[in-house]
Design a protein around this motif. Structure first.
Motif, PDB file in Angstrom:
ATOM      1  N   GLY A  33      41.624  12.654   1.783  1.00 33.77           N
ATOM      2  CA  GLY A  33      40.367  11.915   1.710  1.00 33.77           C
ATOM      3  C   GLY A  33      39.594  12.155   0.431  1.00 33.77           C
ATOM      4  N   GLN A  34      40.098  13.029  -0.435  1.00 33.40           N
ATOM      5  CA  GLN A  34      39.412  13.277  -1.704  1.00 33.40           C
ATOM      6  C   GLN A  34      39.929  12.312  -2.772  1.00 33.40           C
ATOM      7  OE1 GLN A  34      39.955  17.601  -2.275  1.00 33.40           O
ATOM      8  NE2 GLN A  34      37.756  17.755  -1.866  1.00 33.40           N
ATOM      9  N   PHE A  35      39.286  12.361  -3.944  1.00 32.00           N
ATOM     10  CA  PHE A  35      39.718  11.538  -5.063  1.00 32.00           C
ATOM     11  C   PHE A  35      39.756  12.378  -6.321  1.00 32.00           C
ATOM     12  CE2 PHE A  35      35.139  11.222  -5.104  1.00 32.00           C
ATOM     13  CZ  PHE A  35      34.772  11.121  -6.437  1.00 32.00           C
ATOM     14  N   VAL A  36      40.353  11.813  -7.366  1.00 30.77           N
ATOM     15  CA  VAL A  36      40.419  12.460  -8.668  1.00 30.77           C
ATOM     16  C   VAL A  36      39.774  11.535  -9.696  1.00 30.77           C
ATOM     17  CG1 VAL A  36      42.517  13.754  -8.101  1.00 30.77           C
ATOM     18  CG2 VAL A  36      42.718  11.532  -9.221  1.00 30.77           C
ATOM     19  N   ASN A  37      39.381  12.100 -10.824  1.00 28.78           N
ATOM     20  CA  ASN A  37      38.872  11.323 -11.952  1.00 28.78           C
ATOM     21  C   ASN A  37      39.795  11.560 -13.132  1.00 28.78           C
ATOM     22  OD1 ASN A  37      36.650   9.736 -11.341  1.00 28.78           O
ATOM     23  ND2 ASN A  37      35.221  11.433 -11.462  1.00 28.78           N
ATOM     24  N   ILE A  38      40.349  10.487 -13.681  1.00 26.32           N
ATOM     25  CA  ILE A  38      41.347  10.579 -14.742  1.00 26.32           C
ATOM     26  C   ILE A  38      40.735  10.178 -16.079  1.00 26.32           C
ATOM     27  CG2 ILE A  38      43.580   9.733 -15.548  1.00 26.32           C
ATOM     28  CD1 ILE A  38      44.204   9.071 -12.596  1.00 26.32           C
ATOM     29  N   LYS A  39      40.915  11.045 -17.078  1.00 23.87           N
ATOM     30  CA  LYS A  39      40.457  10.757 -18.442  1.00 23.87           C
ATOM     31  C   LYS A  39      41.554   9.958 -19.145  1.00 23.87           C
ATOM     32  CE  LYS A  39      38.653  12.997 -22.561  1.00 23.87           C
ATOM     33  NZ  LYS A  39      38.312  14.296 -23.163  1.00 23.87           N
ATOM     34  N   LEU A  40      41.166   8.806 -19.708  1.00 24.75           N
ATOM     35  CA  LEU A  40      42.130   7.949 -20.399  1.00 24.75           C
ATOM     36  C   LEU A  40      41.732   7.781 -21.861  1.00 24.75           C
ATOM     37  CD1 LEU A  40      42.556   5.289 -17.595  1.00 24.75           C
ATOM     38  CD2 LEU A  40      44.197   7.054 -18.255  1.00 24.75           C
ATOM     39  N   GLN A  41      42.716   7.732 -22.709  1.00 26.42           N
ATOM     40  CA  GLN A  41      42.495   7.638 -24.143  1.00 26.42           C
ATOM     41  C   GLN A  41      41.750   6.355 -24.515  1.00 26.42           C
ATOM     42  OE1 GLN A  41      46.089   7.978 -26.416  1.00 26.42           O
ATOM     43  NE2 GLN A  41      45.010   8.176 -28.344  1.00 26.42           N
ATOM     44  N   GLY A  42      40.696   6.516 -25.324  1.00 26.69           N
ATOM     45  CA  GLY A  42      39.948   5.375 -25.830  1.00 26.69           C
ATOM     46  C   GLY A  42      38.922   4.806 -24.871  1.00 26.69           C
ATOM     47  N   LEU A  43      38.803   5.375 -23.676  1.00 30.82           N
ATOM     48  CA  LEU A  43      37.835   4.885 -22.699  1.00 30.82           C
ATOM     49  C   LEU A  43      36.816   5.980 -22.407  1.00 30.82           C
ATOM     50  CD1 LEU A  43      40.308   3.041 -20.323  1.00 30.82           C
ATOM     51  CD2 LEU A  43      38.811   2.027 -22.036  1.00 30.82           C
ATOM     52  N   TYR A  44      35.570   5.609 -22.382  1.00 30.70           N
ATOM     53  CA  TYR A  44      34.486   6.573 -22.231  1.00 30.70           C
ATOM     54  C   TYR A  44      34.438   7.181 -20.832  1.00 30.70           C
ATOM     55  CZ  TYR A  44      29.797   8.528 -22.241  1.00 30.70           C
ATOM     56  OH  TYR A  44      28.732   9.369 -22.125  1.00 30.70           O
ATOM     57  N   LEU A  45      34.532   6.352 -19.803  1.00 30.07           N
ATOM     58  CA  LEU A  45      34.417   6.835 -18.433  1.00 30.07           C
ATOM     59  C   LEU A  45      35.782   7.140 -17.829  1.00 30.07           C
ATOM     60  CD1 LEU A  45      31.757   4.320 -17.062  1.00 30.07           C
ATOM     61  CD2 LEU A  45      31.373   6.685 -17.786  1.00 30.07           C
ATOM     62  N   ARG A  46      35.837   8.188 -17.031  1.00 29.48           N
ATOM     63  CA  ARG A  46      37.053   8.518 -16.284  1.00 29.48           C
ATOM     64  C   ARG A  46      37.259   7.479 -15.179  1.00 29.48           C
ATOM     65  NH1 ARG A  46      39.061  13.916 -16.444  1.00 29.48           N
ATOM     66  NH2 ARG A  46      37.975  15.139 -18.024  1.00 29.48           N
ATOM     67  N   ARG A  47      38.494   7.356 -14.709  1.00 31.32           N
ATOM     68  CA  ARG A  47      38.818   6.409 -13.645  1.00 31.32           C
ATOM     69  C   ARG A  47      38.974   7.157 -12.322  1.00 31.32           C
ATOM     70  NH1 ARG A  47      37.250   4.076 -17.378  1.00 31.32           N
ATOM     71  NH2 ARG A  47      37.799   1.995 -18.038  1.00 31.32           N
ATOM     72  N   PRO A  48      38.150   6.804 -11.310  1.00 32.82           N
ATOM     73  CA  PRO A  48      38.283   7.451 -10.000  1.00 32.82           C
ATOM     74  C   PRO A  48      39.417   6.805  -9.200  1.00 32.82           C
ATOM     75  CG  PRO A  48      36.458   5.903  -9.963  1.00 32.82           C
ATOM     76  CD  PRO A  48      37.023   5.869 -11.357  1.00 32.82           C
TER      77      PRO A  48
END
Length: 156
Positions: A33-48
């Motif tokens: 039930g949890q989520f992660v936040n992924i840092k992607l190159q060239g994008l300011y906000l992480r993706r949940p």
């Protein structure tokens, strides 16, 4: 919350727009039930992204391509990702009955998978209803059945 590096093991299409990414790394503190936040190159906000499964150092994420970030993710076949883990409260399975009903549609399906596994490991007998817009968008039906859950699928 932990900030960790995960290595991409596999990234495959399940449908035209839904992908399953399997990563290796420290999964010790991740709950269903949890989520992660992924840092992607060239994008300011992480993706949940919701956690679909995690076990023995393998993290499975199932995501839908809906914008620049998830489009970038769909192209990844190797490398490492900077991920924040252990986000969200997760599910408290002690509150469920012996025969819980799990209901999810589209990208709401993946977080139910690990929940279903946990409920079954506790001796409970979940029924699962999965909803999708079309027959071509159906994914993870067989994976839930392989766990031993009763599964019904509905489309528009």
């Amino acid at each position: 919350m932990k900030q960790l590096l995960f290595t991409i093991k596999e990234n495959v299409a399940l449908t035209d727009s839904v992908y399953k990414m399997t990563l290796s790394g420290d999964t010790a503190d991740i709950k269903c039930g949890q989520f992660v936040n992924i840092k992607l190159q060239g994008l300011y906000l992480r993706r949940p992204i919701s956690v679909c499964d995690c076990e023995d150092g393998v993290l499975t994420l199932v995501y839908k391509v809906v914008g620049k970030g998830t489009e970038q993710m769909s192209q990844m076949t190797e490398g490492t990702l900077d991920i924040l883990t252990g986000l969200g409260n997760g599910y408290d399975t002690s509150l469920s009955s012996d025969k819980p009903l799990l209901l999810g549609g589209g990208v709401g399906v993946p977080p139910l998978y690990k929940l279903c596994k946990e409920l079954i490991s506790e001796g409970k007998k979940p029924s699962v209803i999965l909803g999708f817009n079309t027959k071509d968008e159906i994914f993870y039906e067989n994976e839930f059945k392989a766990l031993g859950a009763e599964v019904k699928v509905t489309t528009a």
